[in-house]
Design a protein around this motif. Structure first.
Motif: not given
Length: 195
Positions: A32-44, A54-61
């Motif tokens: 999807q591309g880095y900018d187009a992918t949301t943290v919620d999508e990654v979590a899902g 966010f507790r494990m990684f602190h940020s998307k980067e």
């Protein structure tokens, strides 16, 4: 694991889960591309909650660069524990980092493609690269207090630069992108620069 499941308990569980999350995030970023992918999508996709992510990684980067923190710690531990020649110990530290990416080559190749296409991630990669170089410089200054500062900085920069060049060659599938080539180049560097 779903958002309602219990979180991993042992360090092996945590490490395995982190790698699972990283793999899922890189898969989504590739599709999807880095900018187009949301943290919620990654979590899902990883089967966890946004909060746990966010507790494990602190940020998307951090999903992209998570292993650098542990690698920096591993290199620092290696350097602290060595009785070897300090110049050559720095080369061993660079080879440890290379071995990690070689072991996880498929993931590293996909991550490299994402970083190459995303300016903010390229900037973060430069900062991370400097952290390795600074670790090498600090180690050499500590172990070799009489060594010329410019020799220390030059050597640490050269080791880091050679490592990164060979690593990128490996990630692009080019000839000369292997651990053996890195070893040869670092030996030549030592022969040329070590007093």
């Amino acid at each position: 694991m779903t958002a309602t499941d219990s979180e991993p308990q042992t360090s092996a569980d945590v490490a395995g889960f982190r790698m699972h999350v990283v793999a899922e995030s890189i898969r989504l970023f590739s599709e999807q591309g880095y900018d187009a992918t949301t943290v919620d999508e990654v979590a899902g996709a990883a089967g966890t909650s946004r909060r746990t992510l966010f507790r494990m990684f602190h940020s998307k980067e951090d999903l992209i660069f998570v292993d650098h923190e542990s690698l920096l710690a591993e290199v620092a531990d290696l350097l602290a524990a060595t009785d070897a020649d300090p110049w050559r110990a720095v080369c061993a530290g660079a080879e440890l980092v290379f071995a990690h990416y070689d072991k996880h080559r498929d993931l590293a190749v996909r991550r490299y493609a994402i970083v190459s296409q995303t300016p903010a991630l390229r900037d973060r990669e430069l900062v991370t690269t400097y952290r390795y170089q600074r670790l090498f410089e600090d180690f050499l200054r500590d172990r070799l207090p009489c060594a010329a500062p410019e020799r220390i900085v030059g050597f640490a920069a050269a080791v880091t630069g050679v490592h990164n060049y060979v690593l990128r060659s490996m990630l692009r599938g080019e000839a000369g992108g292997g651990a053996e080539h890195l070893d040869v180049e670092l030996r030549l560097l030592c022969d040329a620069l070590i007093p």
